[in-house]
Design a protein around this motif. Structure first.
Motif, PDB file in Angstrom:
ATOM      1  N   TYR A  31       0.830  -1.203   0.000  1.00 53.96           N
ATOM      2  CA  TYR A  31       0.000   0.000   0.000  1.00 53.96           C
ATOM      3  C   TYR A  31       0.867   1.255   0.000  1.00 53.96           C
ATOM      4  CZ  TYR A  31      -3.367   3.487   1.510  1.00 53.96           C
ATOM      5  OH  TYR A  31      -4.159   4.606   1.592  1.00 53.96           O
ATOM      6  N   SER A  97      -3.411  -2.254   3.141  1.00 52.86           N
ATOM      7  CA  SER A  97      -4.296  -1.101   3.328  1.00 52.86           C
ATOM      8  C   SER A  97      -5.141  -1.197   4.592  1.00 52.86           C
ATOM      9  CB  SER A  97      -5.233  -0.961   2.124  1.00 52.86           C
ATOM     10  OG  SER A  97      -6.071  -2.093   1.999  1.00 52.86           O
TER      11      SER A  97
ATOM     12  N   ALA B  94      -9.027   6.050  10.988  1.00 51.66           N
ATOM     13  CA  ALA B  94      -8.981   5.310   9.726  1.00 51.66           C
ATOM     14  C   ALA B  94     -10.330   5.413   9.038  1.00 51.66           C
ATOM     15  CB  ALA B  94      -8.637   3.849   9.989  1.00 51.66           C
ATOM     16  N   GLY B 100      -7.089   2.231   3.316  1.00 55.00           N
ATOM     17  CA  GLY B 100      -5.874   2.768   3.912  1.00 55.00           C
ATOM     18  C   GLY B 100      -5.961   4.243   4.226  1.00 55.00           C
ATOM     19  N   LYS B 101      -7.110   4.860   3.889  1.00 54.00           N
ATOM     20  CA  LYS B 101      -7.241   6.286   4.089  1.00 54.00           C
ATOM     21  C   LYS B 101      -7.235   6.642   5.569  1.00 54.00           C
ATOM     22  CE  LYS B 101     -10.476  10.116   3.288  1.00 54.00           C
ATOM     23  NZ  LYS B 101     -11.741  10.526   2.651  1.00 54.00           N
ATOM     24  N   LEU B 102      -6.480   7.668   5.906  1.00 55.56           N
ATOM     25  CA  LEU B 102      -6.504   8.257   7.240  1.00 55.56           C
ATOM     26  C   LEU B 102      -7.151   9.632   7.139  1.00 55.56           C
ATOM     27  CD1 LEU B 102      -2.908   7.366   8.494  1.00 55.56           C
ATOM     28  CD2 LEU B 102      -5.062   6.297   9.190  1.00 55.56           C
ATOM     29  N   PHE B 104      -7.403  13.064   8.951  1.00 60.58           N
ATOM     30  CA  PHE B 104      -6.627  13.794   9.944  1.00 60.58           C
ATOM     31  C   PHE B 104      -7.392  14.989  10.492  1.00 60.58           C
ATOM     32  CE2 PHE B 104      -2.365  12.000   9.812  1.00 60.58           C
ATOM     33  CZ  PHE B 104      -2.376  11.266   8.639  1.00 60.58           C
TER      34      PHE B 104
END
Lengths: 114, 114
Positions: A31, A97, B94, B100-102, B104
């Protein structure tokens, strides 16, 4: 083990110019992702990849292209730079991921578009 | 929609004093929560994470965070701040699915007075 590397560290572009921000990792991570960091907005996801040959859009993909021909590299292309793309760009990678896998961030590229 | 809020943009504490950085999140299911630190000119480093289980999690550099579901909070604490802790701190959650997106928060800048 260099981790996640990004080049260049700094770049100044004129409006309309194109360029590629390089990102590489030597941890055999599937990833990889690109974020941009703007004051007061935290980091926002631009594009991500779950493996070689697979990419997808994040939250703010407009004006950016990516490709993933190898596991190690994930370049970010600006086709026609605009002042709104002035930002600090971070590349990140993780084994997979899934959120249980730690993400490792590169040192960033500071881009100014005039 | 998922979101993370860090109410304090800038905090100043004296060296040796205790520290608490606030983080509130919005997420429908059980969240995966993270705190990252960014030293000047550097990339992000993971301080600690919460996935499940004990709501008080320990991290690196003497930091800890407590997950409070009833308050949708994940505040970061340190009993005694050192000058080297001066940095920007980001809380993240998350994103849903395995992208896999964070997501913030806006970040909190910590200044340490001698």
């Amino acid at each position: 083990n260099a981790g996640v590397t990004q080049t260049p560290k700094f770049q100044v572009l004129k409006t309309g110019q194109s360029m590629t921000l390089q990102c590489a990792q030597d941890m055999n991570h599937e990833y990889m992702s690109w974020y941009r960091q703007d004051p007061g907005m935290g980091l926002r996801l631009i594009h991500y990849s779950v493996g070689a040959g697979i990419t997808d859009q994040g939250e703010v993909p407009n004006g950016y292209n990516v490709s993933r021909s190898t596991t190690e590299d994930f370049p970010l292309r600006l086709l026609s730079a605009a002042p709104s793309q002035t930002s600090v760009y971070f590349c990140a990678s993780s084994l997979q991921s899934k959120p249980t896998y730690e993400q490792y961030f590169g040192p960033g590229t500071r881009l100014t578009v005039t | 929609a998922q979101s993370v809020t860090q109410p304090d943009i800038h905090i100043t504490v004296s060296e040796g004093a205790s520290l608490e950085l606030r983080c509130n999140y919005s997420y429908g299911a059980t969240p995966y929560l993270f705190w990252y630190v960014q030293s000047p000119g550097q990339g992000l480093q993971l301080l600690l994470k919460y996935f499940s289980g004990d709501t008080l999690v320990q991290g690196i550099k003497g930091f800890e965070a407590e997950f409070k579901r009833s308050q949708s909070s994940f505040n970061l604490r340190k009993p005694s701040v050192h000058w080297s802790d001066a940095a920007e701190y980001f809380c993240a959650v998350a994103g849903s699915g395995n992208t896999g997106k964070l997501i913030f928060g806006q970040g909190t800048t910590l200044q340490v007075k001698p």
